[in-house]
Write a protein that holds these residues in place. Sequence first.
Motif: not given
Length: 659
Positions: A620-626, A628-630, A639-644, A649-654
């Motif tokens: 939860f904390k990791l995905n919320m941080d991702i 917010n970071t990007y 933003i790179t394709e990898e970062e996108y 994936m972080a949005l999808k998890w939450i």
Amino acid sequence: MEKPIVSNGRLYKGIKYRLNIKGNDIEKKIVRNLAEFFGVTFSRTEKFKNTDYNFSFLQPGDEYREKFNMYNEILLLFSPFQDFDRRALDFVDKTLTDYDNRLDKVCIFLVSKDLNITNKIAALNNENKDSKLIVPFTYAEFSKRKITQEDVENKLREYFYSRDLFAIESPIRNDSYFFGRKKIVQEFYSKYISGEQGGLFGLRKIGKTSVLYALMRTIESKDGIYVFMDCQSPSVHALRWYELLEGLIIKLSEKYNVQLNMSAYTFDEKHAAYSFEKLLLQIYKQLSEKRILLIFDEIEMICIDTASAEHWKNNLDFVYFWQTIRAFCQEHQNELCFLVAGVNPHCVEVASIQGIDNPIFSMINPAYLELFGIEDVKNMVSSIGKYMGLEFDEEIYTKLVEDYGGHPFLIRHICSLINSSISLERPMKVNKYDYGREKANYDIAISKYIEQIIQVLKISYFKEYKLLEILAVQGNEAFLSNLGKADFSTIQHLIGYGVLKKYKDTYFITIEALALYLKNNSDLLINDSMEEKRTAISKRRNKLEIKLREMIHTVFITKYGKLDARERILKAKKTEERTKLEGIALNELMEKEYFFPELKVLIDKNWEDFSKVFVDKSKFKLNMDIINTYRIDAHAKSITEEEYLMTHMALKWIEECVF
């Protein structure tokens, strides 16, 4: 009693001249009481299933039109039994059909001797969400004193405005809420009359089963013969092909009370086809030689490649079953025909199965159930809404078609959400600006229904799902480049469903909410500009932020009450900031002062309250941080394709946790 009052040729108070009111003295007194605020235009006694029913027609005046949108005459039915007999509702259905051109098809006044009638009608409504609006009275109510117009209007408000008639999950089983499909019902009835085979296909939840129910009602009203098989039931798809043939015979004989000597016939792999033919001919003769229609709903469940049971999916049960049906139809053209219904016409399009000709290949010309146009949407929404005291801005009908493609199930649920957000002080007009403001929330709320609709494509027709996903996520160019790899039938199916349209060289998805769902649930990389990527991330994060706020607010209020909830929420702020927030209402506080990072802090600090939602605290904390970071929309950075992909994936998890 007042003198009859007529306006524009309509009697809206009093009793029609020389009308003989039917019923006993008490019932006549009740009719005269109601005639003080309705016009009594018709009265009759009819025998039905060995019971005499007295009924009258009540014509509403202008005040009922304005407050309750009541235009047609209302059936007033007497039930003179101490214990209400539900068979009276069968008489209601018959009467509404007999007087279809006069009577309101939803609202009924029922006067019963059963003192518990209110609770029984409430139970009936809970069992069957698409039941009619039955407004109950008791004989005792009228005997104590005269019923006033205020009493009647209070009853109407209670029964009209408190029920959500849009929130119907199951297929429509009566004509009260059946809209926009009469033409296709008549087409399939004509096929039955002429002995042609039929195939009805379309998206999940679009109303196929409702059409089949309407067809069955039509056949029954014209004294025809049919048997309905829901292939989704294990009692159908768990059977072997020869057992299903026997099941058809048993169901027909039981439905029409036909006497057969079943013990003289064997249903196994060698003898089933012969036994089926002989017994079906016996049934046909005993039923006055009327053609029999076999209806198979959810045909995918007994179809090659898509069935859940191995013997239908990968073995030859599908071939042997349809060889039997086809052989009978070819030899006995007047006796039998069939209709299959499902999402996809794969069952009649595959030419051969394990080297054997498909018995029903090209035997059926598939008909797709279309999405509603603006007029059908307007008719459905305004007709149902009027009973709930809701009037809709004209522009809303167009928006419902644009946003939800005219999919009747989705549109009813959007209207249900609208209804739940409006007070019971009605009638009320639904404003186009209110609709526009709340649309993002509606899309979040109905995502589960979108998933139901699209899931069958994802599981059973993946090529179709993938093409839609490519179009939604990567755009028309990527779609066109993948088109050559797809079968022609794949595109035809998507166009047939109504979800895909072509304008010149551009394809587009007709249901905006479906395109949004595909974007939000895809692992594909978006072939878009940086600006489009910013927009995509921003939209998803904003919706997620709204949902997280709502969830935190609801959990805290429910568990701790307003005061303690406020304290817990304020703890996410620095001490020096808290004094500035005094006096702000809690919901306003959450909406205007708490953003993504603080929502993470609130959940983190109160993990026990949210552990069942998110389960894994570190993820939860990791995905919320991702997320917010990007925030590339906020920081205008690349933003790179990898970062996108990581952000996606972080949005999808939450999202999967909270939606």
